[in-house]
Each structure stands twice: as structure tokens, then as C-alpha cells.
Design a protein around this motif. Structure first.
Motif, mmCIF file in Angstrom:
data_model
loop_
_atom_site.group_PDB
_atom_site.id
_atom_site.type_symbol
_atom_site.label_atom_id
_atom_site.label_comp_id
_atom_site.label_asym_id
_atom_site.label_seq_id
_atom_site.Cartn_x
_atom_site.Cartn_y
_atom_site.Cartn_z
ATOM 1 N N SER A 3 0.711 -1.068 0.267
ATOM 2 C CA SER A 3 0.015 0.087 0.072
ATOM 3 C C SER A 3 0.962 1.323 0.106
ATOM 4 O O SER A 3 2.206 1.362 0.375
ATOM 5 N N LYS A 4 0.280 2.402 -0.467
ATOM 6 C CA LYS A 4 0.990 3.600 -0.288
ATOM 7 C C LYS A 4 1.449 3.831 1.118
ATOM 8 O O LYS A 4 2.465 4.411 1.084
ATOM 9 N N THR A 5 0.711 3.527 2.020
ATOM 10 C CA THR A 5 1.024 3.952 3.542
ATOM 11 C C THR A 5 2.447 3.185 3.877
ATOM 12 O O THR A 5 3.132 3.539 4.435
ATOM 13 N N ASN A 6 2.216 1.799 3.581
ATOM 14 C CA ASN A 6 3.500 1.010 3.744
ATOM 15 C C ASN A 6 4.577 1.413 3.009
ATOM 16 O O ASN A 6 5.764 1.189 3.774
ATOM 17 N N LEU A 7 4.481 1.828 1.727
ATOM 18 C CA LEU A 7 5.722 2.199 0.855
ATOM 19 C C LEU A 7 6.320 3.315 1.703
ATOM 20 O O LEU A 7 7.419 3.632 1.887
ATOM 21 N N ILE A 8 5.409 4.273 2.100
ATOM 22 C CA ILE A 8 6.020 5.622 2.623
ATOM 23 C C ILE A 8 6.633 5.322 4.108
ATOM 24 O O ILE A 8 7.668 5.708 4.460
ATOM 25 N N ALA A 62 10.222 -4.857 6.273
ATOM 26 C CA ALA A 62 9.668 -5.620 7.208
ATOM 27 C C ALA A 62 9.109 -5.001 8.340
ATOM 28 O O ALA A 62 7.905 -5.579 8.881
ATOM 29 N N PHE A 63 9.695 -4.100 8.953
ATOM 30 C CA PHE A 63 9.480 -3.536 10.165
ATOM 31 C C PHE A 63 8.036 -2.900 10.264
ATOM 32 O O PHE A 63 6.868 -3.024 10.711
ATOM 33 N N SER A 64 7.742 -2.075 8.848
ATOM 34 C CA SER A 64 6.502 -1.489 8.494
ATOM 35 C C SER A 64 5.419 -2.465 8.347
ATOM 36 O O SER A 64 4.478 -2.091 8.897
ATOM 37 N N THR A 65 5.658 -3.613 7.614
ATOM 38 C CA THR A 65 4.726 -4.440 7.408
ATOM 39 C C THR A 65 4.216 -5.368 8.568
ATOM 40 O O THR A 65 3.046 -5.342 8.802
ATOM 41 N N ILE A 66 5.202 -5.558 9.436
ATOM 42 C CA ILE A 66 4.714 -6.307 10.623
ATOM 43 C C ILE A 66 4.139 -5.352 11.576
ATOM 44 O O ILE A 66 3.110 -5.893 12.143
ATOM 45 N N TYR A 67 4.731 -3.959 11.871
ATOM 46 C CA TYR A 67 3.904 -3.147 12.651
ATOM 47 C C TYR A 67 2.435 -2.926 11.983
ATOM 48 O O TYR A 67 1.679 -2.968 13.026
ATOM 49 N N SER A 68 2.297 -2.955 10.879
ATOM 50 C CA SER A 68 0.784 -2.610 10.579
ATOM 51 C C SER A 68 0.040 -3.777 10.761
ATOM 52 O O SER A 68 -1.266 -3.484 11.064
ATOM 53 N N LYS A 69 0.461 -4.896 10.852
ATOM 54 C CA LYS A 69 -0.321 -6.204 11.139
ATOM 55 C C LYS A 69 -0.405 -6.143 12.650
ATOM 56 O O LYS A 69 -1.576 -6.481 13.196
ATOM 57 N N TRP A 70 0.505 -5.826 13.276
ATOM 58 C CA TRP A 70 0.375 -5.960 14.853
ATOM 59 C C TRP A 70 -0.655 -4.888 15.396
ATOM 60 O O TRP A 70 -1.142 -4.958 16.312
ATOM 61 N N LYS A 135 -1.149 9.140 9.805
ATOM 62 C CA LYS A 135 -1.374 9.958 9.110
ATOM 63 C C LYS A 135 -1.837 9.586 7.473
ATOM 64 O O LYS A 135 -2.870 10.376 7.028
ATOM 65 N N PHE A 136 -1.317 8.397 7.140
ATOM 66 C CA PHE A 136 -1.804 8.204 5.724
ATOM 67 C C PHE A 136 -2.700 6.912 5.419
ATOM 68 O O PHE A 136 -3.149 6.752 4.435
ATOM 69 N N SER A 137 -3.031 6.218 6.723
ATOM 70 C CA SER A 137 -3.699 4.792 6.520
ATOM 71 C C SER A 137 -5.263 5.305 6.076
ATOM 72 O O SER A 137 -5.743 4.234 5.550
ATOM 73 N N GLY A 138 -5.873 6.218 6.257
ATOM 74 C CA GLY A 138 -7.162 6.666 6.127
ATOM 75 C C GLY A 138 -7.214 7.120 4.636
ATOM 76 O O GLY A 138 -8.313 7.153 4.211
#
Length: 140
Positions: A3-8, A62-70, A135-138
Motif C-alpha cells: 500500500s501507499k502507506t506501507n511504502l511511505i 519488514a518492520f513497517s509491514t509487521i507493525y501494520s499487522k500488529w 497520517k496516511f492509512s485513512g
């Protein structure tokens, strides 16, 4: 996952990985750890910057992806800091103590100092990821 948010968040955490690592381990940690290193010449005088950058990008992703799931959609500074602490305990303290028990990298004091640096590093990384997600997930 892409996603855009994960890439940022990936770019922000990768940048922190690169610059924060240089700040915390290169400038602050090196003088504190030099008397606790058991093998002379262990660290390179000049790192391979391309490989370092790639490693920071992979780590940030990896950090951002795992954080978003957590985080499960609840993104605030407290959640980011908590996630950073858990990761630092896993990698910095748990992995550091395993390394200390099985290798001659650092003495026990150096291992604890290094773990504290990991905790600071990952708390900041978690806070940065949480700020990006809040900031960006919505807006996806």
C-alpha cells in the motif's frame, strides 16, 4: 502489503535505519562499546554503502509491514513505541544475549549497552512508523 502507506513507512523507517544507525551506533555507541569489543578489527572502517542501503530498505519494509499487522488499525505513538520495545527485546536483548553466550563479539557489559541502543533505535522506528500510518492509512 504494498500500500501507499506501507511504502511511505518503509522509506521513513529505512531512512531512520540508515541515519539512526549511524547516529546511535556510529557516533554515540562506538566510543561506549570500544572497550567492550572482544575482537579487534571486527568492524569495517568504511561500510559497503550500497549493501547497507539495501539492508535498511529490507529492514524498513519488514518492520513497517509487521507493525501494520500488529497495530490492527490503531496507530498512535504509544503503540509504535510498544512495538519498537518488543522488537528491541527480541533482537537487541534476546539476540544479544544469545550472541554473548555463543560468540566472542562483546563482553556482557557491551551486550547490555548494545541492547539499550537497540531499544532506543526501535522505539524511535516504531514511533516513526506509527506516525506515518496514523497520517496516511485513512487516505488509501
Amino acid at each position: 502489503m504494498f500500500s501507499k502507506t506501507n511504502l511511505i513507512a518503509t522509506l521513513v523507517t529505512a531512512l531512520w535505519g540508515f541515519l539512526g544507525g549511524w547516529l546511535l551506533w556510529g557516533l554515540i555507541g562506538e566510543p561506549m562499546l570500544e572497550d567492550h569489543t572482544l575482537i579487534a578489527g571486527l568492524m569495517r572502517d568504511m561500510p559497503n554503502m550500497v549493501i547497507l542501503g539495501i539492508g535498511c530498505l529490507i529492514g524498513g519494509f519488514a518492520f513497517s509491514t509487521i507493525y501494520s499487522k500488529w497495530a490492527r488499525g490503531t496507530h498512535n505513538v504509544s503503540h509504535g513505541a510498544q512495538f519498537g520495545i518488543w522488537l528491541a527485546l527480541l533482537i537487541g536483548l534476546g539476540g544479544g544475549l544469545i550472541d554473548h553466550a555463543t560468540s566472542n563479539l562483546l563482553d556482557l557489559s557491551g551486550t547490555i549497552i548494545n541492547a539499550i541502543i537497540y531499544i532506543v533505535f526501535y522505539i524511535i522506528m516504531g514511533i516513526l512508523a506509527s506516525l506515518v500510518y496514523s497520517k496516511f492509512s485513512g487516505s488509501e
